[in-house]
Design a protein around this motif. Structure first.
Motif, short mmCIF file in Angstrom:
data_model
loop_
_atom_site.label_atom_id
_atom_site.label_comp_id
_atom_site.label_asym_id
_atom_site.label_seq_id
_atom_site.Cartn_x
_atom_site.Cartn_y
_atom_site.Cartn_z
N LEU A 21 29.04 -4.52 -17.74
CA LEU A 21 29.24 -5.78 -18.46
C LEU A 21 30.04 -5.59 -19.75
O LEU A 21 30.23 -6.53 -20.51
N ASP A 43 22.51 -15.83 -18.15
CA ASP A 43 23.24 -16.55 -17.10
C ASP A 43 22.84 -18.02 -17.11
O ASP A 43 21.68 -18.35 -17.37
N ASP A 275 26.31 -20.93 -8.21
CA ASP A 275 27.24 -20.57 -9.26
C ASP A 275 26.50 -19.72 -10.30
O ASP A 275 25.86 -20.24 -11.21
N TRP A 276 26.51 -18.37 -10.11
CA TRP A 276 25.82 -17.45 -11.05
C TRP A 276 26.34 -16.03 -10.90
O TRP A 276 27.06 -15.73 -9.96
N LYS A 277 25.98 -15.17 -11.88
CA LYS A 277 26.44 -13.78 -11.84
C LYS A 277 25.31 -12.83 -11.50
O LYS A 277 25.53 -11.71 -11.08
N ILE A 278 24.08 -13.30 -11.69
CA ILE A 278 22.98 -12.36 -11.81
C ILE A 278 22.67 -11.59 -10.51
O ILE A 278 22.26 -10.44 -10.55
N GLN A 280 24.68 -10.41 -8.40
CA GLN A 280 25.60 -9.28 -8.28
C GLN A 280 25.02 -8.08 -9.01
O GLN A 280 25.08 -6.95 -8.54
N ILE A 281 24.45 -8.37 -10.16
CA ILE A 281 23.90 -7.31 -11.01
C ILE A 281 22.73 -6.60 -10.33
O ILE A 281 22.54 -5.40 -10.49
N ALA A 288 26.30 -14.61 -3.93
CA ALA A 288 26.39 -16.06 -4.17
C ALA A 288 25.35 -16.84 -3.36
O ALA A 288 25.07 -18.00 -3.67
#
Ligand code: NDP
Length: 339
Positions: A21, A43, A275-278, A280-281, A288
């Motif tokens: 990040l 997020d 619609d988020w990034k978390i 992936q982490i 998605a």
């Protein structure tokens, strides 16, 4: 507004995420640094149901790491969870899921006695463990993935590792009441709780993990282990279905063995992109769409405007409540991850 309180799976994972990040100064820090880090909202999330309804949410990183339990930093672990809950409430979140170890720490260390966090009085009805939906999803995975790998439940032995836990006991109740599974094996460490569960179910053989492994057609892993166990796939039946619902994973190694199928347990797939990034982490295969069922529970409660602690306390999950959250899950477009 819904919320998710989460954490990473290990110090190594936290360091890698910090590097990814763009915080290299955090990436070189040890456990003491993470012990002092405050919770953060990292997020902002929009979820659309298949009904067309849209909801907004926030992800709160508690900065708890499982190593804090393994090294007996109990006070730190407790502080992390209470601070994350206070942070969620302060930001006006109506219903927040306590992901991974958050709910386990809440229950094990009886955090309901610490309602006052500085100037915030925690309103527990704003939080849910998410365990009813997780247990429901794992049961659906047992029912549906067993068919995929050619295991007939009416002839199958299902071993539940972590059977006396909140999720494990709910899974046992469902398998007993809603399926014709032939045999149930109950695995955990505390014998008294195992005997109480066996008495409640009126069935189930109590065994050690080592004794159970060669007998089971399906193994549901829902033990709250800070680190996964190594198992020898050669000791398993073929076919054998392993459903690992632990976070962090209960299985330490990736098993690749003919006839042995490993499925990520307690994971749902949404029908529409989120619609988020978390995700992936946390290394979800399809970030998605795939997520932990406990997080999905807070989304479902928000969709239904049920701002209440739907899953709370320990070992109180009923088959009726699992059915109820299951109907909401289907209605809004979530389905259990399969093989
Ligand atoms: P609980 O603390 O309620 O239950 C844990 C169970 O594991 C108990 O039966 C405990 O019994 C047993 N256990 C712990 N350590 C061991 C061990 N070394 N060997 C055998 N049994 C053991 O936890 P939950 O039911 O709330 O959660 C279970 C798991 O599911 C956790 O890993 C959690 O992070 C994960 N989870 C996943 C979610 C998802 O969305 N996919 C959501 C929520 C949780 P005893 O102490 O007697 O051994």
């Amino acid at each position: 507004m819904f919320g998710l309180i989460g954490h990473l799976t290990s110090l190594e994972h936290a360091q890698a995420v910090a590097r990814e990040l763009g915080y290299p100064e955090y990436a070189d820090q040890g456990l003491d640094f993470w012990c002092s880090a405050p919770p953060q909202i990292v997020d902002h999330i929009t979820v659309t149901s298949v009904t067309g309804q849209k909801i907004e949410g926030k992800y709160v990183e508690s900065c708890f790491l499982p190593e804090m339990l393994a090294t007996r930093r109990i006070k730190t672990a407790v502080r992390k969870i209470l601070n994350a809950m206070a942070h969620a409430q302060k930001h006006g979140i109506n219903i927040t899921a306590l992901g991974g170890f958050s709910s386990i720490i809440f229950e094990n260390f009886k955090l309901e006695q610490f309602q006052q966090v500085r100037n915030i009085k925690l309103e527990f009805e704003r939080f849910t463990t998410g365990n009813t939906h997780t247990a429901y999803v794992i049961c659906k995975q047992v029912e549906q993935a067993s068919k995929q790998v050619g295991i007939n439940l009416s002839e199958a032995t299902v071993a539940v590792c972590g059977a006396t836990g909140d999720i494990g006991s709910a899974v046992c109740r469902w398998l007993d009441a809603k399926t014709d599974v032939k045999d149930l094996i109950l695995i955990a460490r505390n014998e008294q709780r195992l005997l109480a569960l066996q008495a409640e179910l009126g069935r189930g053989k109590i065994m050690t993990l080592e004794a159970a492994l060669p007998l089971a057609d399906i193994i549901v892993w829902v033990a709250s282990m800070p680190k996964g166990v190594e198992i020898d796939p050669k000791s398993l039946k073929q076919p054998c279905l392993l459903i690992d619902g632990g976070y962090p994973k209960n299985l330490a190694t990736k098993i690749q063995h003919p006839g042995v199928y490993v499925l990520n347990g307690g994971i749902v797939e949404h029908s529409l992109d989120i619609d988020w990034k978390i995700m992936q982490i946390v290394n979800m295969d399809v970030p998605a769409r795939q997520l932990f069922a406990c997080f999905a529970e807070s989304m479902l409660l928000e969709f239904e405007k049920l701002h209440t602690n739907f899953s709370w306390g320990r070992n109180q999950i009923t088959v009726e409540k699992m059915d109820r959250i299951g109907r909401m899950s289907v209605k809004h477009g979530f389905r259990p991850l399969l093989i």
